[in-house]
Write a protein that holds these residues in place. Sequence first.
Motif, mmCIF file in Angstrom:
data_model
loop_
_atom_site.group_PDB
_atom_site.id
_atom_site.type_symbol
_atom_site.label_atom_id
_atom_site.label_comp_id
_atom_site.label_asym_id
_atom_site.label_seq_id
_atom_site.Cartn_x
_atom_site.Cartn_y
_atom_site.Cartn_z
ATOM 1 N N GLN A 66 -25.917 39.449 -35.492
ATOM 2 C CA GLN A 66 -26.632 39.558 -34.209
ATOM 3 C C GLN A 66 -28.048 40.091 -34.486
ATOM 4 O OE1 GLN A 66 -23.474 41.683 -32.368
ATOM 5 N NE2 GLN A 66 -23.410 40.103 -30.702
ATOM 6 N N ILE A 67 -28.099 41.267 -35.323
ATOM 7 C CA ILE A 67 -29.280 42.100 -35.251
ATOM 8 C C ILE A 67 -30.343 41.153 -36.262
ATOM 9 C CG2 ILE A 67 -30.291 43.744 -36.557
ATOM 10 C CD1 ILE A 67 -27.918 45.404 -35.508
ATOM 11 N N ALA A 68 -29.863 40.366 -37.348
ATOM 12 C CA ALA A 68 -30.921 39.624 -38.105
ATOM 13 C C ALA A 68 -31.273 38.465 -36.973
ATOM 14 C CB ALA A 68 -30.013 39.001 -39.134
ATOM 15 N N THR A 69 -30.477 37.803 -36.208
ATOM 16 C CA THR A 69 -30.947 36.937 -35.495
ATOM 17 C C THR A 69 -32.010 37.459 -34.256
ATOM 18 O OG1 THR A 69 -28.856 35.573 -35.374
ATOM 19 C CG2 THR A 69 -30.212 35.194 -33.563
ATOM 20 N N LEU A 70 -31.821 38.687 -33.828
ATOM 21 C CA LEU A 70 -32.752 39.116 -32.979
ATOM 22 C C LEU A 70 -34.190 39.530 -33.518
ATOM 23 C CD1 LEU A 70 -33.459 40.507 -30.005
ATOM 24 C CD2 LEU A 70 -32.264 42.593 -30.863
ATOM 25 N N ASP A 71 -33.970 40.027 -35.014
ATOM 26 C CA ASP A 71 -35.187 40.197 -35.720
ATOM 27 C C ASP A 71 -35.964 38.864 -35.964
ATOM 28 O OD1 ASP A 71 -36.493 42.600 -36.900
ATOM 29 O OD2 ASP A 71 -36.366 41.294 -38.894
ATOM 30 N N ARG A 72 -35.587 37.902 -35.936
ATOM 31 C CA ARG A 72 -36.001 36.567 -36.351
ATOM 32 C C ARG A 72 -36.615 35.993 -35.001
ATOM 33 N NH1 ARG A 72 -37.442 33.922 -41.034
ATOM 34 N NH2 ARG A 72 -36.054 35.049 -42.587
ATOM 35 N N LEU A 73 -35.830 36.167 -33.957
ATOM 36 C CA LEU A 73 -36.320 35.790 -32.725
ATOM 37 C C LEU A 73 -37.736 36.587 -32.122
ATOM 38 C CD1 LEU A 73 -33.115 35.382 -30.602
ATOM 39 C CD2 LEU A 73 -34.835 33.551 -31.122
ATOM 40 N N SER A 74 -37.678 37.825 -32.598
ATOM 41 C CA SER A 74 -38.620 38.712 -32.169
ATOM 42 C C SER A 74 -39.753 39.017 -33.602
ATOM 43 C CB SER A 74 -38.185 40.141 -31.887
ATOM 44 O OG SER A 74 -37.539 40.752 -33.244
ATOM 45 N N ARG A 75 -39.676 38.161 -34.236
ATOM 46 C CA ARG A 75 -40.589 38.109 -35.456
ATOM 47 C C ARG A 75 -40.869 39.598 -36.018
ATOM 48 N NH1 ARG A 75 -43.299 34.545 -31.774
ATOM 49 N NH2 ARG A 75 -43.444 32.461 -32.409
ATOM 50 N N GLY A 76 -39.686 40.287 -36.354
ATOM 51 C CA GLY A 76 -39.713 41.459 -37.050
ATOM 52 C C GLY A 76 -39.990 42.741 -36.234
ATOM 53 N N ARG A 77 -39.119 42.564 -34.846
ATOM 54 C CA ARG A 77 -39.644 43.970 -34.147
ATOM 55 C C ARG A 77 -38.191 44.696 -33.790
ATOM 56 N NH1 ARG A 77 -41.161 42.007 -29.190
ATOM 57 N NH2 ARG A 77 -40.934 39.825 -29.386
ATOM 58 N N VAL A 78 -37.156 44.696 -34.586
ATOM 59 C CA VAL A 78 -36.002 45.334 -34.400
ATOM 60 C C VAL A 78 -36.118 46.888 -34.850
ATOM 61 C CG1 VAL A 78 -33.582 45.416 -34.600
ATOM 62 C CG2 VAL A 78 -34.560 43.437 -34.072
ATOM 63 N N THR A 79 -36.056 47.756 -34.083
ATOM 64 C CA THR A 79 -35.676 49.145 -34.337
ATOM 65 C C THR A 79 -34.391 49.459 -33.765
ATOM 66 O OG1 THR A 79 -38.030 49.595 -34.882
ATOM 67 C CG2 THR A 79 -36.606 51.498 -34.496
ATOM 68 N N MET A 80 -33.195 49.777 -34.533
ATOM 69 C CA MET A 80 -32.047 49.618 -33.663
ATOM 70 C C MET A 80 -31.418 51.003 -34.040
ATOM 71 S SD MET A 80 -29.781 47.858 -32.047
ATOM 72 C CE MET A 80 -30.748 46.383 -32.376
ATOM 73 N N GLY A 81 -30.786 51.663 -32.919
ATOM 74 C CA GLY A 81 -30.124 52.976 -32.914
ATOM 75 C C GLY A 81 -28.601 52.882 -32.995
ATOM 76 N N PHE A 82 -27.790 53.512 -33.847
ATOM 77 C CA PHE A 82 -26.403 53.201 -33.983
ATOM 78 C C PHE A 82 -25.849 54.641 -33.644
ATOM 79 C CE2 PHE A 82 -25.601 49.599 -37.611
ATOM 80 C CZ PHE A 82 -26.450 48.969 -36.656
ATOM 81 N N GLY A 83 -24.591 54.431 -33.175
ATOM 82 C CA GLY A 83 -23.884 55.532 -32.738
ATOM 83 C C GLY A 83 -22.421 55.055 -32.728
ATOM 84 N N VAL A 84 -21.366 56.111 -32.303
ATOM 85 C CA VAL A 84 -20.095 55.950 -32.662
ATOM 86 C C VAL A 84 -19.599 56.175 -31.065
ATOM 87 C CG1 VAL A 84 -19.943 56.765 -34.950
ATOM 88 C CG2 VAL A 84 -19.674 58.344 -33.138
ATOM 89 N N GLY A 85 -20.105 56.538 -30.234
ATOM 90 C CA GLY A 85 -19.548 56.749 -28.921
ATOM 91 C C GLY A 85 -18.876 57.938 -28.714
ATOM 92 N N TRP A 86 -18.188 58.104 -27.289
ATOM 93 C CA TRP A 86 -17.508 59.210 -26.976
ATOM 94 C C TRP A 86 -15.937 58.945 -26.445
ATOM 95 C CZ3 TRP A 86 -16.336 58.851 -22.132
ATOM 96 C CH2 TRP A 86 -17.328 58.045 -21.163
ATOM 97 N N GLN A 87 -15.658 57.687 -26.408
ATOM 98 C CA GLN A 87 -14.550 57.174 -25.490
ATOM 99 C C GLN A 87 -13.642 56.370 -26.632
ATOM 100 O OE1 GLN A 87 -13.706 54.592 -21.526
ATOM 101 N NE2 GLN A 87 -15.463 54.386 -22.677
ATOM 102 N N PHE A 104 -31.799 35.886 -43.211
ATOM 103 C CA PHE A 104 -31.990 37.520 -43.174
ATOM 104 C C PHE A 104 -33.048 37.922 -42.119
ATOM 105 C CE2 PHE A 104 -31.687 36.874 -48.194
ATOM 106 C CZ PHE A 104 -30.128 37.028 -48.076
ATOM 107 N N PRO A 105 -33.015 38.973 -41.832
ATOM 108 C CA PRO A 105 -34.187 39.639 -41.016
ATOM 109 C C PRO A 105 -35.486 39.264 -41.583
ATOM 110 C CG PRO A 105 -32.434 40.995 -41.265
ATOM 111 C CD PRO A 105 -32.176 40.176 -42.395
ATOM 112 N N VAL A 106 -36.481 39.436 -40.575
ATOM 113 C CA VAL A 106 -37.880 39.207 -40.976
ATOM 114 C C VAL A 106 -38.313 40.373 -41.978
ATOM 115 C CG1 VAL A 106 -39.996 39.029 -40.177
ATOM 116 C CG2 VAL A 106 -38.561 37.702 -39.405
ATOM 117 N N GLN A 107 -37.911 41.729 -41.312
ATOM 118 C CA GLN A 107 -38.313 42.992 -41.985
ATOM 119 C C GLN A 107 -37.271 43.190 -43.238
ATOM 120 O OE1 GLN A 107 -38.783 46.348 -39.158
ATOM 121 N NE2 GLN A 107 -37.348 44.929 -37.944
ATOM 122 N N GLU A 108 -37.979 43.731 -44.412
ATOM 123 C CA GLU A 108 -37.314 43.920 -45.615
ATOM 124 C C GLU A 108 -36.342 45.038 -45.423
ATOM 125 O OE1 GLU A 108 -39.908 44.746 -48.686
ATOM 126 O OE2 GLU A 108 -41.093 43.039 -48.601
#
Length: 298
Positions: free
Chosen positions: A103-124, A175-179
Amino acid sequence: MEIGLNLLGAEALFGGDISCVPGLAAEADRRGIDLISTGDHLGFAADAHTQRLRENNFPFPLDHPWYEPISLLSAVAAVTERAQLGVSVLIATVRPAVLLAKQIATLDRLSRGRVTMGFGVGWQEAEYTATGMPFDARFGRMEDTVRACRELWTHAPAQFTGRNFAFENFHSLPFPVQERVPILFGLGPSPRNFDRIARVADGWSVNPTDLPGFTDSVALLRDRFTAYGRDPGTARIQVSLTPVQRPDGSADLDATARSAQQFRRNGATAVVFRPTAFGRTADRLPELLDWMISLGHE
């Protein structure tokens, strides 16, 4: 300092019509916003939600719609050209790592390398139960998820062995656009969590509840980067701010601007605002966007 727009709940400004939200993102992008983000929950157990309201002043009611963030950002990618796209934060560990990487690689391709993603584990725990994912050891699973994603983003075939999943001789393209897709961890400030960030991530996504002691937290995070042989100046520190309120409940923009600049001086590299927290109507959004963007130029 970068300035971000969090789209979470923005459909309320358009009578609940989510199809209007990409237009808001496009306008923000044209005006010069640096980052467009949203939030994430798959759902709630009613009793867990009630407890969160009571104990943590959770700002969203049980019937608040939570649109799937990667899908929403894909629509945003199609109508924007320059702003980074991300989630503050994605509950990464309720998603299979291979699917998430795709999913993230696809989004990075669609946006031409503009993804900066935050990951967490939630609380629930209910979100884990509903998706068949283990709640125990979720912090270690998040580290495994990042490592697996980076393997899938850079190698074909890819191979990885973690505590809960593994793959070998596995081809997953594109692969994503970004290295290196930037990954921030949305975790509470502690030596152990900052060790996690320094080992496998690229920065810290700061929840408003974790802002007390921010200056000391930044110093500790940078210290952990140094300890792992990484340049502390490269640590991205993204702060989600709520507006300062006047006694009548309205947003005090001047005081909020001063707060944002103080966080910049104390180490924040990006400040993110959610427009619905300002009590504005849709016709006043351009004015709010211009104010937000001006903060990055001070």
